[in-house]
Design a protein around this motif. Sequence first.
Motif, PDB file in Angstrom:
ATOM      1  N   GLU A 152      -4.188  -7.210  -9.424  1.00 23.90           N
ATOM      2  CA  GLU A 152      -4.914  -6.369  -8.479  1.00 23.90           C
ATOM      3  C   GLU A 152      -3.804  -5.733  -7.541  1.00 23.90           C
ATOM      4  O   GLU A 152      -2.987  -6.299  -6.853  1.00 23.90           O
ATOM      5  CB  GLU A 152      -6.042  -6.963  -7.678  1.00 23.90           C
ATOM      6  CG  GLU A 152      -6.590  -6.066  -6.831  1.00 23.90           C
ATOM      7  CD  GLU A 152      -8.280  -6.338  -6.710  1.00 23.90           C
ATOM      8  OE1 GLU A 152      -8.778  -7.414  -7.273  1.00 23.90           O
ATOM      9  OE2 GLU A 152      -8.577  -5.758  -5.838  1.00 23.90           O
ATOM     10  N   ARG A 153      -3.807  -4.150  -7.598  1.00 27.12           N
ATOM     11  CA  ARG A 153      -2.712  -3.501  -6.872  1.00 27.12           C
ATOM     12  C   ARG A 153      -1.342  -4.004  -6.935  1.00 27.12           C
ATOM     13  O   ARG A 153      -0.493  -4.254  -6.019  1.00 27.12           O
ATOM     14  CB  ARG A 153      -2.844  -3.697  -5.204  1.00 27.12           C
ATOM     15  CG  ARG A 153      -4.461  -3.541  -4.696  1.00 27.12           C
ATOM     16  CD  ARG A 153      -5.036  -2.034  -5.168  1.00 27.12           C
ATOM     17  NE  ARG A 153      -6.383  -1.955  -4.878  1.00 27.12           N
ATOM     18  CZ  ARG A 153      -6.924  -0.932  -4.929  1.00 27.12           C
ATOM     19  NH1 ARG A 153      -6.325   0.230  -5.665  1.00 27.12           N
ATOM     20  NH2 ARG A 153      -8.288  -0.782  -4.746  1.00 27.12           N
ATOM     21  N   VAL A 193      -7.545 -13.013  -4.419  1.00 28.70           N
ATOM     22  CA  VAL A 193      -8.564 -13.184  -3.394  1.00 28.70           C
ATOM     23  C   VAL A 193     -10.060 -12.804  -3.994  1.00 28.70           C
ATOM     24  O   VAL A 193     -10.981 -13.545  -3.473  1.00 28.70           O
ATOM     25  CB  VAL A 193      -8.381 -12.637  -2.069  1.00 28.70           C
ATOM     26  CG1 VAL A 193      -7.168 -13.273  -1.261  1.00 28.70           C
ATOM     27  CG2 VAL A 193      -8.059 -11.066  -2.345  1.00 28.70           C
ATOM     28  N   PHE A 310     -11.275 -10.196   6.640  1.00 29.64           N
ATOM     29  CA  PHE A 310     -11.255  -8.748   6.198  1.00 29.64           C
ATOM     30  C   PHE A 310     -12.746  -8.420   5.532  1.00 29.64           C
ATOM     31  O   PHE A 310     -13.159  -8.633   4.731  1.00 29.64           O
ATOM     32  CB  PHE A 310     -10.288  -8.508   5.013  1.00 29.64           C
ATOM     33  CG  PHE A 310     -10.480  -7.073   4.287  1.00 29.64           C
ATOM     34  CD1 PHE A 310     -10.063  -5.948   5.040  1.00 29.64           C
ATOM     35  CD2 PHE A 310     -10.519  -7.089   3.002  1.00 29.64           C
ATOM     36  CE1 PHE A 310      -9.849  -4.751   4.291  1.00 29.64           C
ATOM     37  CE2 PHE A 310     -10.731  -5.841   2.424  1.00 29.64           C
ATOM     38  CZ  PHE A 310     -10.425  -4.711   3.123  1.00 29.64           C
ATOM     39  N   LYS A 343      -5.747  -9.312   8.793  1.00 30.06           N
ATOM     40  CA  LYS A 343      -4.725  -8.158   8.237  1.00 30.06           C
ATOM     41  C   LYS A 343      -4.080  -7.606   9.581  1.00 30.06           C
ATOM     42  O   LYS A 343      -4.833  -7.540  10.640  1.00 30.06           O
ATOM     43  CB  LYS A 343      -5.580  -7.303   7.360  1.00 30.06           C
ATOM     44  CG  LYS A 343      -5.796  -7.400   5.933  1.00 30.06           C
ATOM     45  CD  LYS A 343      -6.402  -6.454   5.199  1.00 30.06           C
ATOM     46  CE  LYS A 343      -6.664  -6.985   3.717  1.00 30.06           C
ATOM     47  NZ  LYS A 343      -7.082  -5.887   2.825  1.00 30.06           N
ATOM     48  N   ASP A 348      -6.862  -1.248   6.614  1.00 30.97           N
ATOM     49  CA  ASP A 348      -6.617  -1.972   5.414  1.00 30.97           C
ATOM     50  C   ASP A 348      -5.054  -1.449   4.945  1.00 30.97           C
ATOM     51  O   ASP A 348      -4.961  -0.473   4.033  1.00 30.97           O
ATOM     52  CB  ASP A 348      -7.721  -1.508   4.257  1.00 30.97           C
ATOM     53  CG  ASP A 348      -7.256  -2.186   2.925  1.00 30.97           C
ATOM     54  OD1 ASP A 348      -6.756  -3.415   2.725  1.00 30.97           O
ATOM     55  OD2 ASP A 348      -7.907  -1.739   1.988  1.00 30.97           O
ATOM     56  N   GLU A 370      -2.052 -11.283   7.921  1.00 32.10           N
ATOM     57  CA  GLU A 370      -1.767 -11.024   6.475  1.00 32.10           C
ATOM     58  C   GLU A 370      -0.922  -9.581   6.545  1.00 32.10           C
ATOM     59  O   GLU A 370      -1.704  -8.663   7.046  1.00 32.10           O
ATOM     60  CB  GLU A 370      -3.072 -10.809   5.746  1.00 32.10           C
ATOM     61  CG  GLU A 370      -2.865 -10.562   4.159  1.00 32.10           C
ATOM     62  CD  GLU A 370      -4.461 -10.552   3.677  1.00 32.10           C
ATOM     63  OE1 GLU A 370      -5.203 -11.532   3.642  1.00 32.10           O
ATOM     64  OE2 GLU A 370      -4.748  -9.717   2.688  1.00 32.10           O
ATOM     65  N   GLU A 376       0.328  -0.793  -1.716  1.00 30.94           N
ATOM     66  CA  GLU A 376      -0.720  -0.296  -2.255  1.00 30.94           C
ATOM     67  C   GLU A 376      -0.858   1.348  -1.674  1.00 30.94           C
ATOM     68  O   GLU A 376      -1.185   2.290  -2.497  1.00 30.94           O
ATOM     69  CB  GLU A 376      -2.033  -1.128  -1.845  1.00 30.94           C
ATOM     70  CG  GLU A 376      -3.345  -0.425  -2.094  1.00 30.94           C
ATOM     71  CD  GLU A 376      -4.608  -1.424  -1.791  1.00 30.94           C
ATOM     72  OE1 GLU A 376      -4.185  -2.523  -1.299  1.00 30.94           O
ATOM     73  OE2 GLU A 376      -5.446  -0.877  -1.904  1.00 30.94           O
ATOM     74  N   TYR A 377      -0.784   1.512  -0.390  1.00 34.33           N
ATOM     75  CA  TYR A 377      -0.913   2.594   0.297  1.00 34.33           C
ATOM     76  C   TYR A 377       0.475   3.285   0.712  1.00 34.33           C
ATOM     77  O   TYR A 377       0.519   4.268   1.520  1.00 34.33           O
ATOM     78  CB  TYR A 377      -1.879   2.365   1.272  1.00 34.33           C
ATOM     79  CG  TYR A 377      -3.257   1.900   1.293  1.00 34.33           C
ATOM     80  CD1 TYR A 377      -4.193   2.844   0.942  1.00 34.33           C
ATOM     81  CD2 TYR A 377      -3.527   0.660   1.442  1.00 34.33           C
ATOM     82  CE1 TYR A 377      -5.739   2.506   0.814  1.00 34.33           C
ATOM     83  CE2 TYR A 377      -4.708   0.172   1.102  1.00 34.33           C
ATOM     84  CZ  TYR A 377      -5.912   1.061   1.084  1.00 34.33           C
ATOM     85  OH  TYR A 377      -7.128   1.001   0.877  1.00 34.33           O
TER      86      TYR A 377
END
Length: 657
Positions: A152-153, A193, A310, A343, A348, A370, A376-377
Motif C-alpha cells: 500500500e502506497r 496497518v 490516525f 502522525k 495525513d 509516525e 505518498e504525497y
Amino acid sequence: PDEDGSRLWLRYPLVADRRLLDEYRRDLRYVVAPDTDGPLGSAAGELSRALTSLLGRDVPIRRKVDGAGPLVLRTAASDAGPESYTLRRGRVDGTAAVIITGGADRGALYGAFHLLRLVQTHVTLDRLDVAERPRNPLRLANHWDNLDGSVERGYAGRSVFGFAELPELTERHSTYARALASVGLNGTVINNVNANAQFIAPEMLFKLQPLAALLRGWGISLYLSLNFASPMILGGLTTADPFDAGVKDWWRTKITEIYRAIPDLGGFLVKADSEGQPGPISYGRTHADGANLIAEAAAPHGGIVMWRAFVHDFNALEWSNKAYETFKPLDGKFADNAIVQIKNGPIDFQVREPAHPLFGALPNTNAMMELQVTQEYTGQSTHLCYLVPQWQEVYGFDTHAEGSGTTVAKIISGRTYGRELGGVAGVMNLGDDTDWTRHQLAAANTHGYGRLAWNPGLKARDIAEEWTRQTFGNDQREVAVITGLLLGSWQTYLDYTNPLGVSFLIKGDHFTPSPQTNTGWHQADAEGTGFDRTVATGNGFTGFYHRPVSDRFENLSDCPDELLLFLHHVPYGHRLKSGKTVIQHVYDSHFDGAAEVGRMRDRWRELRGRIDAKRWADTAERFDRHREQAILWRDTIAGYYFAASRVLDERRSWVQV
Ligand code: GCU
C-alpha cells in the motif's frame, strides 16, 4: 553488482585516497571479537567483509590480540545504555588498538557501522573519540506490505519480504536487515496497518520464524500489525468487544501462541476505527479499552502495543481535529506497555503541516511519532523530495507544553514526561525493485530517516553528505552536486505544489495535481482562499496548541507565512511578511519551483561520466519526468488560482485574458 542500487549505501569500494588507505591498512589489520553469534557476531562479520573490500586486503577475524593493528570489538555495561557505544584508540593486551565498545551487543553493532561510515566517507581515525547513544528507544520501520505481496502506497515494486516464499530467505533479506541496522533502526513492523488477520494464523507464524531469527542477528525486533476483529475472523467468535471475556481469552491464548513461535517479538501495531478498520468504538468502548486489551495479553511476554491515533471521517472540516478530540480525553488511560502512535501532522503526511497538537497533550501516555518515508504525497518515485528537512522541522517544533524548549523530539523520546517508551516509526519506501526505491536518490530518505531516529539533532547537510559519499563515492564535485540536489528538493516541491500550506490539491492517486477534486481543503472562491482553523471564526483547531503557539497560529499578523492558508482564509490581496500578496506568491512560487526543477535536472546531467552509467541514466530519466510533472503542477495550480481570483500575474504574461 556495483552498477546498480542493490546494495543501497552498504557499498565498500577500495578507498581511493592513498594516504588514508595507508592509514587504515596500518590501523585496521584484523578484527578481534569473541566467538559469538547474534549482533556481535554480525558486527564482526560485517567489519571483516567490509574492510577486506574497502582496504583491498584480507582483514580476518581473530579471537584475541595477536600482532599490530587490531580492531577490537567488545561490550561493557555503560550508563549510556545497551545501545550506546564508544570508538576510541587505546591499548589492549599491551598493543595499540582501535576499540569499539558497545553498551551491549546492539551497541557494538552500531559502533561497527559507525566505524565503517568513517572509512566509507574518508575520515581519518587519527583522533578517534566517539561516544554515541540513541535519543529514541523505539526506532522502527513500518511496512504497509500485504500478504499477496502488494504494498500500500509503495512505489518501488512489491514487498521486500516475499511472504509467499517464506520461510525461505534470500540475500535481499540480509541486505535489508543490514541496511536497517547500519542506521540504527531496532525494529520493523512487516505488514500493513490495514491488517490481514492471516498474519497471525499458525502457518504464517511458522513461516516468519527464520525471518525473525535473521533480523534478531542484526538487533532488529519483528513486530506485527493486528486486525482488531481477529477473534471473529480467525477465532469464529461473534464479537471483538474488548470487554467480552471470550475475546480477552482469545487474545491471551493467541498472543501466547505468537510468542511461543517468536519469543522476542517486539509487539504489535493496531489501526482501529479508522478508514473502515474494525475497532472498539463499535462496541461502545474507547481506543484505550482497545489498546489495553492487546497490551494486557502482550505484557507477560514483554510485548508492547502501538495504537495509532490516525482517526478521521474523510471530511475536510473535522479532519484536523478528530484525533485530538478523540485521544486527549483518554490521557492516562493507556496501559504502561501501550504507546499512542501519532502522525507527524494532524492531516495525513501532507507536504507541510504543523506538528500534531497531540504532541504535548498526553503527559500521562506513552507517545511516538509516525513519519512517512514512502513519498505518498511527495512525488512518489518520480519527484526527488528529500524529507530530512521536513522531519527536522517537526522534531524541532516547540510545543511549549512544559515551557519553551518542549520540542516534539524531546516528548517522543520520553524525556519530557519521564516515560520509558517512546520513539519513532517510518512508513517505508522499499520494494523489490533492484535498487529498492526506484528513484535511486530516494534511498537517501530511508537512510536519513534512520539517522534522525538515532539523533534528531544531526544536521541535514551532514546526513545528506554522508549518504552521498557512501552511495556514490567521495569525489568532491559529485558530493557537492548531489548533496545540494537533496537539500533543496523539499522546499522546491513545496514551491510548486503547496501554496502557503494548502494541502490535498491532488487526485485520489495522491500524485496528480487536481485542485478541483477536493475544493473543501483550499476553499478558493472569487475573494480569497485558505482553510479557517481559528478559534474565533473557524473550526477551533488553533486552540489545541499550548500558548504561545496557539496565539501565533490564531492571529493572522503572527501566523507564519508557510502555514498561512492551512490556518486562515484570507483575501488574495493579503500581504505576506515577504511583502508579496498571496496571489502573487502563489504564481511566483509555482513558476520559480518548476524552473528550479529544470536546473536540478541540468545539474544531474553534468554528472554524466562521473557516476556509473546505469545509476546515472536511471536517475536522469527520473529527472526528466520530474520536470514534466513540476510543469504540470505549476500550470494546474497557477491556472486554477487565476480562474478563481481573476487577478493577473504581475510578473508574467502567461495568461490570456
Ligand atoms: C493514508 C493512506 C492510506 C493509509 C492511511 C493510514 O490515508 O492513503 O493508504 O492506509 O494513510 O495511515 O492508515
